[in-house]
Write a protein that holds these residues in place. Structure first.
Motif, PDB file in Angstrom:
ATOM      1  N   ARG A 270     -42.229  21.448   8.404  1.00  0.00           N
ATOM      2  CA  ARG A 270     -42.245  22.513   9.308  1.00  0.00           C
ATOM      3  C   ARG A 270     -42.255  22.235  10.562  1.00  0.00           C
ATOM      4  O   ARG A 270     -41.850  22.985  11.559  1.00  0.00           O
ATOM      5  CB  ARG A 270     -43.382  23.434   9.035  1.00  0.00           C
ATOM      6  CG  ARG A 270     -43.616  24.147   7.537  1.00  0.00           C
ATOM      7  CD  ARG A 270     -44.406  25.166   7.392  1.00  0.00           C
ATOM      8  NE  ARG A 270     -44.243  26.291   8.406  1.00  0.00           N
ATOM      9  CZ  ARG A 270     -45.355  27.233   8.616  1.00  0.00           C
ATOM     10  NH1 ARG A 270     -46.448  26.873   7.983  1.00  0.00           N
ATOM     11  NH2 ARG A 270     -45.209  28.134   9.434  1.00  0.00           N
ATOM     12  N   HIS A 271     -42.769  20.696  10.957  1.00  0.00           N
ATOM     13  CA  HIS A 271     -42.736  20.511  12.223  1.00  0.00           C
ATOM     14  C   HIS A 271     -42.385  18.945  12.183  1.00  0.00           C
ATOM     15  O   HIS A 271     -42.690  18.187  11.289  1.00  0.00           O
ATOM     16  CB  HIS A 271     -44.409  20.420  12.719  1.00  0.00           C
ATOM     17  CG  HIS A 271     -44.956  21.780  12.689  1.00  0.00           C
ATOM     18  ND1 HIS A 271     -45.708  22.365  11.884  1.00  0.00           N
ATOM     19  CD2 HIS A 271     -45.229  22.552  13.781  1.00  0.00           C
ATOM     20  CE1 HIS A 271     -45.998  23.564  12.062  1.00  0.00           C
ATOM     21  NE2 HIS A 271     -45.866  23.856  13.193  1.00  0.00           N
ATOM     22  N   LEU A 272     -41.728  18.612  13.411  1.00  0.00           N
ATOM     23  CA  LEU A 272     -41.221  17.264  13.539  1.00  0.00           C
ATOM     24  C   LEU A 272     -41.673  16.604  15.010  1.00  0.00           C
ATOM     25  O   LEU A 272     -41.332  17.332  15.900  1.00  0.00           O
ATOM     26  CB  LEU A 272     -39.741  17.092  13.473  1.00  0.00           C
ATOM     27  CG  LEU A 272     -38.813  17.180  12.242  1.00  0.00           C
ATOM     28  CD1 LEU A 272     -37.583  17.182  12.133  1.00  0.00           C
ATOM     29  CD2 LEU A 272     -39.316  15.979  11.314  1.00  0.00           C
ATOM     30  N   PRO A 273     -42.433  15.749  14.791  1.00  0.00           N
ATOM     31  CA  PRO A 273     -43.000  14.852  16.256  1.00  0.00           C
ATOM     32  C   PRO A 273     -41.580  14.332  16.859  1.00  0.00           C
ATOM     33  O   PRO A 273     -40.800  13.868  16.108  1.00  0.00           O
ATOM     34  CB  PRO A 273     -44.005  13.725  15.561  1.00  0.00           C
ATOM     35  CG  PRO A 273     -44.416  14.453  14.193  1.00  0.00           C
ATOM     36  CD  PRO A 273     -43.239  14.861  13.758  1.00  0.00           C
ATOM     37  N   ILE A 274     -41.449  14.337  18.176  1.00  0.00           N
ATOM     38  CA  ILE A 274     -40.720  13.949  19.054  1.00  0.00           C
ATOM     39  C   ILE A 274     -40.990  12.607  19.816  1.00  0.00           C
ATOM     40  O   ILE A 274     -42.229  12.847  20.478  1.00  0.00           O
ATOM     41  CB  ILE A 274     -39.779  14.967  19.559  1.00  0.00           C
ATOM     42  CG1 ILE A 274     -39.288  16.040  18.899  1.00  0.00           C
ATOM     43  CG2 ILE A 274     -38.610  14.254  20.546  1.00  0.00           C
ATOM     44  CD1 ILE A 274     -38.396  15.773  17.903  1.00  0.00           C
ATOM     45  N   PHE A 275     -40.539  11.687  19.702  1.00  0.00           N
ATOM     46  CA  PHE A 275     -40.855  10.208  20.546  1.00  0.00           C
ATOM     47  C   PHE A 275     -39.855   9.771  21.439  1.00  0.00           C
ATOM     48  O   PHE A 275     -38.804   9.955  21.314  1.00  0.00           O
ATOM     49  CB  PHE A 275     -41.227   9.099  19.407  1.00  0.00           C
ATOM     50  CG  PHE A 275     -42.045   9.444  18.474  1.00  0.00           C
ATOM     51  CD1 PHE A 275     -43.595   9.376  18.516  1.00  0.00           C
ATOM     52  CD2 PHE A 275     -41.930   9.965  17.025  1.00  0.00           C
ATOM     53  CE1 PHE A 275     -44.573   9.669  17.750  1.00  0.00           C
ATOM     54  CE2 PHE A 275     -42.645  10.216  16.100  1.00  0.00           C
ATOM     55  CZ  PHE A 275     -44.035  10.486  16.471  1.00  0.00           C
TER      56      PHE A 275
END
Length: 296
Positions: A270-275
């Motif tokens: 449901r959520h994707l961390p972005i780096f």
């Protein structure tokens, strides 16, 4: 490409006074109608705008309003601009500039890149309030200085500076964050803003149900909330590091939106961390895809 190349000077209203931002939108639609640029009647376009606004506000916290209408069969992108002499205060927020977009049902290829360019401009040069007092020619020159990329990445649609916690955050503090911010997912970071784990409301609920209860086939006989009562009694001493999970997801900021959609749809995220390198800079969620791509 330059934003100014998509905006006709005749569709820029600078300093005009309107009591409601719908009045400004109507004035821009009337201009398009007089220029014979509309595929349908001005009344129909106005109705489309109001239908879209009823679904949720398009006034952003940055002072930018981006109302739009999607017209079936329309193959062009029209942009009108209103810059009030003084910011207009509305129930949805303050408006320092209004961009009205008219595009096709599926959206022009330039629509989202232009929105992304506008969003990036909001974080610098006091935009949009630095346009106050400019004449139409000066405003057009300013827009000609706004260059946008046609290729979109996850950085363009992510929620920047997400709410985070540390491994030493207490359960009490974590629950407060979930409740007060309306969140269901929080990244766990170290002192260098590198993600070391993740925690969800589901993790907290799981912590409140002992293993022996999970192994029972039928728990209908449990009528009290005793397991959660025990959890709440210890919420000041239980730490995030006791319940967090390793983070095995995430994308670099240069990743495509399609890659994010693929991860969300195929892996159930449901959520994707972005780096940016190893630093956490944002999150992309199902809601971001809905609001900024499918119904942006």
């Amino acid at each position: 490409m330059k934003l100014g190349s998509f905006i006709d000077k005749r569709a820029i209203l600078a300093g005009d006074h309107f009591d409601h931002y719908y009045d400004a939108i109507d004035a821009l639609i009337d201009i398009f109608g007089k220029l014979d640029l509309l595929p349908v009647s001005t009344a129909e376009v106005k109705d489309k705008v109001r239908e879209r606004e009823a679904q949720g506000t398009t006034v952003l916290p940055t002072g930018v309003a981006i109302p739009h209408a999607r017209i079936e069969g329309f193959q062009d992108l029209l942009i009108g601009v209103w810059i009030p002499e003084e910011p207009l205060k509305t129930e949805q927020g303050e408006i320092g500039i209004l961009f009205f977009f008219l595009t096709s049902q599926v959206g022009s290829l330039n629509y989202l890149p232009i929105l992304s360019s506008i969003a990036r401009s909001c974080s610098k040069d006091n935009f949009p309030y630095n346009l106050k007092g400019m004449n139409i020619h000066q405003i057009q020159d300013y827009f000609n200085g706004m260059v946008f990329r046609k290729e979109l990445t996850v950085e363009d649609i992510m929620t920047p500076d997400p709410v985070t916690c540390s491994k030493d955050t207490t359960l009490e503090e974590l629950l407060d964050l979930f409740f007060e911010k309306g969140l269901s997912y929080i990244p766990v970071i170290d002192e260098k803003n590198r993600q070391i784990g993740e925690v969800t409301i589901k993790d907290v609920l799981s912590e409140g149900v002992p293993d022996y209860i999970k192994r029972l086939g039928n728990v209908r006989f449990l009528k009290t909330l005793e397991p959660f009562e025990a959890l709440l009694r210890n919420e000041k001493t239980i730490l995030v590091k006791d319940i967090m999970r390793p983070c095995n997801r995430g994308l670099p900021k240069e990743a495509s939106i399609i890659e994010a959609v693929s991860n969300i749809s195929s892996k159930g995220y449901r959520h994707l961390p972005i780096f940016d390198g190893k630093e956490l800079i944002g999150l992309v969620s199902e809601t971001d895809i809905l609001h900024k791509v499918l119904r942006g």
